[in-house]
Design a protein around this motif. Structure first.
Motif, PDB file in Angstrom:
ATOM      1  N   THR A 259       0.702  -0.847  -0.298  1.00 52.06           N
ATOM      2  CA  THR A 259      -0.017   0.066   0.035  1.00 52.06           C
ATOM      3  C   THR A 259       0.972   1.155   0.410  1.00 52.06           C
ATOM      4  O   THR A 259       0.317   1.877  -0.392  1.00 52.06           O
ATOM      5  N   ASN A 260       1.999   1.329   0.367  1.00 56.41           N
ATOM      6  CA  ASN A 260       3.291   2.392   0.728  1.00 56.41           C
ATOM      7  C   ASN A 260       3.717   2.291  -0.799  1.00 56.41           C
ATOM      8  O   ASN A 260       3.449   3.703  -1.042  1.00 56.41           O
ATOM      9  N   ALA A 261       3.700   1.565  -1.309  1.00 56.38           N
ATOM     10  CA  ALA A 261       4.103   1.664  -2.843  1.00 56.38           C
ATOM     11  C   ALA A 261       3.077   2.685  -3.981  1.00 56.38           C
ATOM     12  O   ALA A 261       3.113   3.330  -4.297  1.00 56.38           O
ATOM     13  N   GLU A 262       1.581   1.403  -3.724  1.00 55.49           N
ATOM     14  CA  GLU A 262       0.541   2.408  -4.387  1.00 55.49           C
ATOM     15  C   GLU A 262       0.463   3.522  -4.570  1.00 55.49           C
ATOM     16  O   GLU A 262       0.549   4.551  -5.050  1.00 55.49           O
ATOM     17  N   ALA A 263       0.429   4.354  -3.058  1.00 52.22           N
ATOM     18  CA  ALA A 263       0.712   5.639  -2.680  1.00 52.22           C
ATOM     19  C   ALA A 263       1.721   6.415  -2.864  1.00 52.22           C
ATOM     20  O   ALA A 263       1.776   7.394  -4.501  1.00 52.22           O
ATOM     21  N   LEU A 264       3.125   6.147  -3.406  1.00 49.93           N
ATOM     22  CA  LEU A 264       3.449   6.781  -3.531  1.00 49.93           C
ATOM     23  C   LEU A 264       3.925   7.114  -5.252  1.00 49.93           C
ATOM     24  O   LEU A 264       4.113   7.838  -5.851  1.00 49.93           O
TER      25      LEU A 264
ATOM     26  N   TRP B 244      -6.329   7.681   1.203  1.00 49.56           N
ATOM     27  CA  TRP B 244      -6.466   6.106   1.516  1.00 49.56           C
ATOM     28  C   TRP B 244      -6.197   4.589   0.772  1.00 49.56           C
ATOM     29  O   TRP B 244      -7.373   5.079  -0.621  1.00 49.56           O
ATOM     30  N   PHE B 245      -4.748   4.117   1.064  1.00 54.05           N
ATOM     31  CA  PHE B 245      -5.173   2.684   0.179  1.00 54.05           C
ATOM     32  C   PHE B 245      -5.616   1.752   0.716  1.00 54.05           C
ATOM     33  O   PHE B 245      -4.398   1.475   2.339  1.00 54.05           O
ATOM     34  N   ALA B 246      -6.318   0.866   0.869  1.00 57.45           N
ATOM     35  CA  ALA B 246      -6.349  -0.202   2.604  1.00 57.45           C
ATOM     36  C   ALA B 246      -6.543  -1.432   1.663  1.00 57.45           C
ATOM     37  O   ALA B 246      -7.312  -1.391   0.507  1.00 57.45           O
ATOM     38  N   ALA B 247      -6.134  -2.533   2.323  1.00 58.80           N
ATOM     39  CA  ALA B 247      -6.290  -4.063   1.520  1.00 58.80           C
ATOM     40  C   ALA B 247      -5.996  -4.731   3.051  1.00 58.80           C
ATOM     41  O   ALA B 247      -5.729  -4.829   3.647  1.00 58.80           O
ATOM     42  N   ARG B 248      -6.567  -6.204   2.228  1.00 58.42           N
ATOM     43  CA  ARG B 248      -6.619  -6.941   3.615  1.00 58.42           C
ATOM     44  C   ARG B 248      -5.621  -7.819   3.767  1.00 58.42           C
ATOM     45  O   ARG B 248      -5.291  -8.252   4.013  1.00 58.42           O
ATOM     46  N   GLN B 249      -4.333  -7.692   2.294  1.00 53.69           N
ATOM     47  CA  GLN B 249      -3.798  -8.365   2.536  1.00 53.69           C
ATOM     48  C   GLN B 249      -1.843  -7.737   1.646  1.00 53.69           C
ATOM     49  O   GLN B 249      -2.922  -7.162   0.373  1.00 53.69           O
ATOM     50  N   GLN B 250      -1.262  -7.957   2.003  1.00 55.57           N
ATOM     51  CA  GLN B 250       0.379  -7.281   1.350  1.00 55.57           C
ATOM     52  C   GLN B 250       1.261  -8.313   0.844  1.00 55.57           C
ATOM     53  O   GLN B 250       1.185  -9.303   1.677  1.00 55.57           O
ATOM     54  N   THR B 251       1.115  -8.436  -0.432  1.00 54.03           N
ATOM     55  CA  THR B 251       1.921 -10.034  -0.110  1.00 54.03           C
ATOM     56  C   THR B 251       3.600  -8.881  -0.946  1.00 54.03           C
ATOM     57  O   THR B 251       4.254  -9.659  -0.799  1.00 54.03           O
ATOM     58  N   ALA B 252       4.186  -7.635  -0.401  1.00 57.07           N
ATOM     59  CA  ALA B 252       5.398  -7.330  -0.784  1.00 57.07           C
ATOM     60  C   ALA B 252       5.255  -5.806   0.026  1.00 57.07           C
ATOM     61  O   ALA B 252       5.808  -4.803   0.193  1.00 57.07           O
ATOM     62  N   GLY B 253       4.825  -6.598   1.360  1.00 54.41           N
ATOM     63  CA  GLY B 253       4.960  -5.510   2.285  1.00 54.41           C
ATOM     64  C   GLY B 253       5.974  -4.950   3.692  1.00 54.41           C
ATOM     65  O   GLY B 253       7.086  -5.433   2.927  1.00 54.41           O
ATOM     66  N   ARG B 254       6.482  -3.259   3.227  1.00 59.57           N
ATOM     67  CA  ARG B 254       7.987  -3.815   4.002  1.00 59.57           C
ATOM     68  C   ARG B 254       7.831  -2.971   5.417  1.00 59.57           C
ATOM     69  O   ARG B 254       6.502  -1.980   5.449  1.00 59.57           O
TER      70      ARG B 254
END
Length: 275
Positions: A26-31, A43-53
């Protein structure tokens, strides 16, 4: 399609939302949105991240059903003030959890992080939320300079809703493990509204003192032994407070007061252990 929705205060304040079942980060999507010209307030909200930092390039593991949420803002404040938005996020998340968890689960007060008991929710400097001393949520700020010279800030918030990641080097827990039957959507709804109030208090950095007062009121470990790891070194002492610049203030063994701007923090028995 997802069931994520902004709370009524967030909608009234003009925030926008993109919801996902699963996303890389979600951070990458926001930037990326900021680079593409988005004005912020989304806001970008998700139930799952596959490459979260996580902090310092670490991976943030996000099992499906947990909350990964990032708010993109382009603040009027200078970069130094913008760096304190992590405290705004911490207070907002603490307020959101207080609003949705069963009565008696959230206990507010200043104490050490060990043996908190009773589902005690506490803020851990600089960017974690603890429950019974175990990590429940984390916050990550990332910034990017825009072509017009302004700074875009992605405020990432991850909450263990249905499960805590396994194999971590520190204790972790989830709302489900605490006996709270809530969904990622429930947490996000409350968080989006709590953010409006706390961000208004922050007031482009002019109100950081008020935000820090609220942060300290829910802080883990004030008055307790603390150890801070920095570049392979360990500094031990007593956690005195968070100063008005958001720095961790430690009373070292030789009675010096030391201001810490970054580091990995450990409380209680771990902090007291001598190697």
């Amino acid at each position: 399609m997802t069931d994520f929705a902004l709370g009524p205060k967030a909608r009234a304040a003009g925030y926008r939302l993109r919801g996902y079942d699963s996303i890389g980060s979600t951070n990458a999507e926001a930037l990326a949105a900021a680079t593409a010209g988005d004005p912020g307030g989304i806001w970008f909200a998700a139930r799952q991240q596959t490459a979260g930092r996580g902090r310092r390039g670490r991976q943030w593991i996000n099992p499906h059903g947990n909350l990964a949420a990032t708010l993109l803002i382009i603040p009027e404040s200078d970069p130094t003030s913008a760096a304190t938005l992590g405290f705004v996020a911490g207070v907002s998340l603490n307020r959101a959890l207080s609003a949705i968890l069963p009565d008696g689960m959230v206990k507010i007060g200043i104490d050490g992080a060990d043996g908190l008991g009773g589902g005690r929710i506490a803020l851990k400097w600089p960017n974690d939320v603890l429950a019974d001393g175990a990590k429940l949520a984390g916050i990550l700020l990332e910034a990017s300079k825009l072509p017009n010279g302004r700074q875009a800030v992605a405020i990432g918030i991850g909450v263990n809703v249905v499960a805590a990641p396994e194999g971590l080097p520190y204790p972790a827990t989830s709302l489900a493990a605490l006996g709270a039957s809530r969904t990622a959507e429930d947490v996000f709804d409350a968080l989006s509204d709590a953010w409006v109030d706390t961000f208004g208090m922050w007031n482009d950095g002019r109100g950081i003192g008020d935000v820090l007062t609220h942060w300290r009121a829910s802080a883990a470990g004030i008055g307790a032994p603390v150890a801070v790891q920095q570049d392979g070194d360990v500094l031990r002492g007593i956690f005195e407070t968070i100063d008005d610049d958001g720095r961790l203030i430690i009373r070292a063994d030789d009675n010096r007061r030391i201001a810490i701007t970054a580091g990995d923090v450990h409380f209680g028995a771990t902090a007291s252990a001598r190697s």
